[in-house]
Design a protein around this motif. Structure first.
Motif, PDB file in Angstrom:
ATOM      1  N   VAL A   1       0.860  -1.188   0.000  1.00 36.55           N
ATOM      2  CA  VAL A   1       0.000   0.000   0.000  1.00 36.55           C
ATOM      3  C   VAL A   1       0.894   1.234   0.000  1.00 36.55           C
ATOM      4  CG1 VAL A   1      -1.760   1.307   1.256  1.00 36.55           C
ATOM      5  CG2 VAL A   1      -1.855  -1.201   1.228  1.00 36.55           C
ATOM      6  N   ASN A   2       0.622   2.151  -0.903  1.00 38.83           N
ATOM      7  CA  ASN A   2       1.363   3.417  -0.984  1.00 38.83           C
ATOM      8  C   ASN A   2       0.714   4.426  -0.036  1.00 38.83           C
ATOM      9  OD1 ASN A   2       2.799   5.690  -1.656  1.00 38.83           O
ATOM     10  ND2 ASN A   2       2.066   5.815  -3.768  1.00 38.83           N
ATOM     11  N   TYR A   3       1.172   4.408   1.224  1.00 42.05           N
ATOM     12  CA  TYR A   3       0.548   5.277   2.232  1.00 42.05           C
ATOM     13  C   TYR A   3       0.850   6.756   2.005  1.00 42.05           C
ATOM     14  CZ  TYR A   3      -0.462   1.020   4.860  1.00 42.05           C
ATOM     15  OH  TYR A   3      -0.952  -0.209   5.247  1.00 42.05           O
ATOM     16  N   ARG A   4       1.800   7.048   1.124  1.00 42.16           N
ATOM     17  CA  ARG A   4       2.104   8.452   0.828  1.00 42.16           C
ATOM     18  C   ARG A   4       1.175   9.049  -0.227  1.00 42.16           C
ATOM     19  NH1 ARG A   4       8.373   7.997  -0.589  1.00 42.16           N
ATOM     20  NH2 ARG A   4       7.482   6.257  -1.764  1.00 42.16           N
TER      21      ARG A   4
ATOM     22  N   PHE B   1      -4.676   8.392   1.024  1.00 44.45           N
ATOM     23  CA  PHE B   1      -4.472   7.911   2.392  1.00 44.45           C
ATOM     24  C   PHE B   1      -3.944   9.000   3.326  1.00 44.45           C
ATOM     25  CE2 PHE B   1      -3.879   3.891  -0.079  1.00 44.45           C
ATOM     26  CZ  PHE B   1      -5.024   3.262   0.382  1.00 44.45           C
ATOM     27  N   ARG B   2      -3.850  10.232   2.807  1.00 46.06           N
ATOM     28  CA  ARG B   2      -3.341  11.321   3.625  1.00 46.06           C
ATOM     29  C   ARG B   2      -4.335  11.639   4.751  1.00 46.06           C
ATOM     30  NH1 ARG B   2      -2.288  16.117   0.050  1.00 46.06           N
ATOM     31  NH2 ARG B   2      -0.617  14.753  -0.688  1.00 46.06           N
ATOM     32  N   GLY B   3      -3.860  11.597   5.977  1.00 44.82           N
ATOM     33  CA  GLY B   3      -4.704  11.898   7.134  1.00 44.82           C
ATOM     34  C   GLY B   3      -5.577  10.749   7.570  1.00 44.82           C
ATOM     35  N   VAL B   4      -5.533   9.600   6.884  1.00 41.18           N
ATOM     36  CA  VAL B   4      -6.365   8.462   7.256  1.00 41.18           C
ATOM     37  C   VAL B   4      -5.771   7.732   8.456  1.00 41.18           C
ATOM     38  CG1 VAL B   4      -7.269   6.237   6.480  1.00 41.18           C
ATOM     39  CG2 VAL B   4      -7.253   8.199   4.930  1.00 41.18           C
ATOM     40  N   PHE B   5      -4.464   7.575   8.471  1.00 41.22           N
ATOM     41  CA  PHE B   5      -3.786   6.852   9.548  1.00 41.22           C
ATOM     42  C   PHE B   5      -2.895   7.819  10.335  1.00 41.22           C
ATOM     43  CE2 PHE B   5      -4.329   3.959   5.925  1.00 41.22           C
ATOM     44  CZ  PHE B   5      -5.106   2.960   6.503  1.00 41.22           C
ATOM     45  N   ASP B   6      -2.921   7.689  11.660  1.00 38.24           N
ATOM     46  CA  ASP B   6      -2.026   8.486  12.490  1.00 38.24           C
ATOM     47  C   ASP B   6      -0.580   8.103  12.231  1.00 38.24           C
ATOM     48  OD1 ASP B   6      -4.114   9.862  13.653  1.00 38.24           O
ATOM     49  OD2 ASP B   6      -4.337   8.401  15.282  1.00 38.24           O
ATOM     50  N   LYS B   7      -0.344   6.842  12.025  1.00 35.10           N
ATOM     51  CA  LYS B   7       0.969   6.338  11.656  1.00 35.10           C
ATOM     52  C   LYS B   7       0.780   5.107  10.787  1.00 35.10           C
ATOM     53  CE  LYS B   7       1.560   3.547  15.854  1.00 35.10           C
ATOM     54  NZ  LYS B   7       2.465   3.249  16.993  1.00 35.10           N
ATOM     55  N   GLN B   8       1.805   4.771  10.042  1.00 29.94           N
ATOM     56  CA  GLN B   8       1.693   3.650   9.117  1.00 29.94           C
ATOM     57  C   GLN B   8       1.493   2.359   9.912  1.00 29.94           C
ATOM     58  OE1 GLN B   8       4.567   3.583   5.937  1.00 29.94           O
ATOM     59  NE2 GLN B   8       4.533   1.353   5.831  1.00 29.94           N
ATOM     60  N   PRO B   9       0.389   1.620   9.637  1.00 27.21           N
ATOM     61  CA  PRO B   9       0.123   0.399  10.420  1.00 27.21           C
ATOM     62  C   PRO B   9       1.111  -0.716  10.092  1.00 27.21           C
ATOM     63  CG  PRO B   9      -1.467   0.655   8.634  1.00 27.21           C
ATOM     64  CD  PRO B   9      -0.642   1.901   8.643  1.00 27.21           C
ATOM     65  N   ASN B  10       1.380  -1.516  11.128  1.00 31.06           N
ATOM     66  CA  ASN B  10       2.246  -2.685  10.947  1.00 31.06           C
ATOM     67  C   ASN B  10       1.377  -3.926  10.753  1.00 31.06           C
ATOM     68  OD1 ASN B  10       4.686  -1.243  11.343  1.00 31.06           O
ATOM     69  ND2 ASN B  10       4.360  -1.305  13.567  1.00 31.06           N
ATOM     70  N   ASN B  11       1.705  -4.697   9.730  1.00 36.05           N
ATOM     71  CA  ASN B  11       0.986  -5.933   9.403  1.00 36.05           C
ATOM     72  C   ASN B  11      -0.527  -5.724   9.356  1.00 36.05           C
ATOM     73  OD1 ASN B  11       3.440  -7.429   9.414  1.00 36.05           O
ATOM     74  ND2 ASN B  11       3.335  -7.517  11.674  1.00 36.05           N
TER      75      ASN B  11
END
Length: 679
Positions: free
Chosen positions: A436-439, A443-453
């Motif tokens: 997933v391209n979190y950048r 996905f901007r502002g969707v996650f407080d931090k990039q989720p692990n697994n």
């Protein structure tokens, strides 16, 4: 040594007059009788020799006086290395006065602009009455494109005022060359009077004409500090009525000194909404985020302000934005309607979703929807695909969920016309999204931090895409082997989001996955390409807005408290394009009016390039004119007129000739009065 008027040298024949008088002494000899001259013989011989020396000296002095008198009329000079004057033709002289905001700084001579006006007058006074002058400023006014005589030029110089426009040397020299070309056969000289800020210079050396000599007058600006409001932007692209807003403000320290606790004030519709404070080290930029809320539906005017002296033009920053009550989305179904789209947007009254069958699409109304969701591609036609391409190229957003049926012809019609990746085959091998391209903006502002697994979507039946090579896509989500699950493609001014799965649970579990809601919300928010928050005076030539229908006698107006402008409006597929060219010369908030109806606000700010008080040295200036005839004057408080004359005609010697004439005449008088006399 050369002469401006060599024809006077024929008068050197006059020097033969004293020579003739000396050779033929016309005085009659007077006899004096003495009774006995034996005692006078020796004295007579000595007096005769003294008189001969005296006559020779007088002859030399008189001839030299006449020679230098002739030279004085012939105007001798020692030519300079750069020739900028013609003794037989007319001089065409272009003088550029930098009247940008940085010229408001004060030095010992007043403001830099006052000094520039005075220097322009000194330059013009160094030329003859028959020479022609062009005045050029940053405004590039049409009346400044013609050549003037001396009196007209001085009058025009007196009218020069500070301007919000900013130009580069490339633009200035091109404009000067255009004006000087009007005077054929004249010697062309171009002057540039400026403080020569760094922003004035292009990245590469200037390509200027060899038949024009360039002379640059570098003024001496004082050392000053300057803080500017450089830019501003919102965290969210969508502004909902009643919700909180986060505005990011960037301040820039344009000087070599640190600035502490610079206060920032934010007003919306002339009501203060937030304050902030920043400390800025030398030559750095810093950002602050201001929070405010309570916005009502409609257009809002914003203003950011700091207090900084002496330059104040960049202390205020204007912006405007639209607070929406709702946004309309369109779903085009070429397959069975999917309930999941309605379910996602139904929970938020901000979204109004309309659905239509592929055969009933109103092509003329597509531009009213910022986002079109294409459900299926079975019934895709060349006509519909062409209309969708035109919609996207003009700024629309298209989200494509293909049909995962054996017949891929409809999908490939669409991908071929759009220029995206094409469908190779359908795979039924169950696989999970691997990356997933979190950048990516969705996905901007969707996650407080990039989720692990994280638990990622599972694909059961999906399209395998091949690279078309026409439009490079950015992966949003990928399958193993770098296969596209969701790709983002730029087509014209718009965006195409191309999915590998359909809106059915048989194809993937995406429609029931936690990623689906933020994906659809963010794609809708990102499709709201509102007018930019602000424009730059003298830089932006047009802006796009929603479609405006004008009757035959109607026109648009941009208006503030003091200025009214009638821009040119032309229809486009995405709406209406409003051309302002260089009509806007003043920063501030402008109302966009159709008759007396308010269509919105347009904000203009002065060019921040003038905020950077970095200057180029004389050597650096010369380097930008590599291999060309360029001279840099740094006059400080000394008169410029003599320097210009010396550059035009070299070192003038006629004054020295007059001095020598007086010296020779004085020597003649002293010789006649005192030489040979006995005590």
């Amino acid at each position: 040594m050369r002469f401006l008027f060599p024809e006077f040298l024929f008068a050197l024949l006059v020097t033969a007059v004293p020579l003739i008088i000396h050779l033929f002494n016309f005085r009659r000899i007077k006899r004096v009788y003495f009774s006995n001259v034996s005692f006078l013989k020796d004295i007579e011989q000595k007096s005769s020799a003294a008189r001969k020396v005296k006559r020779l000296l007088l002859l030399a002095l008189r001839m030299l006086a006449l020679v230098f008198l002739v030279f004085a009329f012939a105007r001798p000079y020692i030519p300079s290395a750069e020739k900028g004057h013609s003794s037989s033709g007319i001089n065409a002289v272009s003088i550029y006065i930098d009247n940008s905001y940085s010229m408001e700084l004060l030095n010992k001579e007043g403001t830099l602009l006052d000094e520039a006006r005075r220097r322009a007058g000194e330059i013009a006074s160094a030329y003859g009455v028959n020479d022609r002058f062009q005045l050029l400023t940053n405004d590039f006014e049409g009346r400044h494109q013609r050549l003037l005589d001396y009196e007209e030029f001085l009058s025009a110089v007196g009218e020069v005022k500070v301007s919000s426009m900013s130009r580069t040397l490339e633009e200035v020299t091109a404009r000067q060359a255009e004006a000087l070309s009007q005077e054929r056969g004249a010697v062309r000289t171009a002057y540039l009077i400026s403080d020569f800020q760094q922003n004035l210079f292009p990245a590469r050396p200037l390509n200027i004409s060899d038949d024009t000599e360039y002379r640059l007058v570098k003024l001496a600006p004082p050392a000053q500090t300057n803080i500017s409001v450089d830019s501003a932007w919102f965290i969210s692209p969508v502004h909902k009525a009643g919700e909180s807003e986060r505005l990011v403000v960037r301040l820039k320290n344009n000087s070599d000194q640190e600035s502490q606790n610079v206060s920032i004030a934010l007003t919306i519709d002339k009501q203060q909404k937030a304050i902030g404070s920043l400390s800025l080290p030398a030559r750095t930029s810093r950002t602050d985020t201001l929070l405010f809320s309570g916005m009502q539906e409609g257009w809002r005017q914003g203003e950011l302000r700091i207090n900084d002296h002496p330059l104040t033009f960049d202390d205020t920053f204007f912006f405007s934005f639209l607070v929406r009550k709702a946004v309309s989305l369109l779903v085009i179904n070429t397959a069975a309607p999917a309930p999941y789209i309605d379910a996602v947007y139904a929970s938020d009254p901000f979204f109004h979703v309309s659905s239509t069958d592929a055969g009933s699409v109103n092509y003329s109304g597509l531009s009213a929807f910022p986002l079109i969701i294409l459900n299926g591609t079975e019934k895709m036609t060349e006509g519909l695909a062409g209309q969708l391409k035109e919609y996207v190229e003009n700024g629309g957003s298209l989200f494509v969920f293909p049909s995962v049926e054996p017949d891929l012809s409809g999908l490939n019609i669409l991908t071929r016309i759009l220029g995206t990746d094409y469908a190779e085959a359908i795979s039924s091998q169950e696989t999970r999204v691997s990356n997933v391209n979190y950048r990516h903006p969705v996905f901007r502002g969707v996650f407080d931090k990039q989720p692990n697994n994280p638990d990622l979507p599972l694909a059961r039946k999906y399209i395998l895409y091949g690279r078309s090579g026409r439009t490079a896509g950015e992966p949003v989500m990928s399958l193993p082997g770098r296969r596209t699950f969701l790709g983002d493609y730029r087509v014209g001014k718009g965006t195409v989001l191309l999915s590998a799965v359909s809106l059915s649970e048989e194809s993937a579990n995406l429609v029931r996955h936690s990623f689906f809601v933020p994906l659809m919300y963010q794609s809708a928010f990102l499709s709201l390409r509102d007018r930019p928050l602000f424009f730059t005076v003298g830089k932006n030539e047009y802006f796009d807005t929603d479609r405006i229908n004008l009757a035959g006698n109607q026109s648009l107006k941009l208006k503030n408290e003091t200025i009214e402008i009638i821009p040119d409006a032309r229809p486009s597929v995405a709406g209406t394009r409003v051309f302002i060219a260089d009509q806007v010369r003043q920063a501030g908030q402008y109302r966009l009016l159709k008759a007396d109806s308010l269509l919105g606000y347009v904000s203009f700010n002065d060019n921040r390039a003038e905020s950077d008080l970095s200057y180029v040295s004389g050597a650096g200036i010369t380097g930008m004119f590599a291999g060309k005839k360029v001279k840099v004057f740094e006059p400080a408080s000394t008169p410029l007129k003599n320097s210009i004359k010396a550059a035009n005609n070299g070192v003038q010697l006629w004054k020295l000739c007059l001095i020598l004439i007086l010296v020779f005449l004085a020597a003649e008088i002293l010789l006649l009065r005192f030489y040979g006399r006995k005590d």
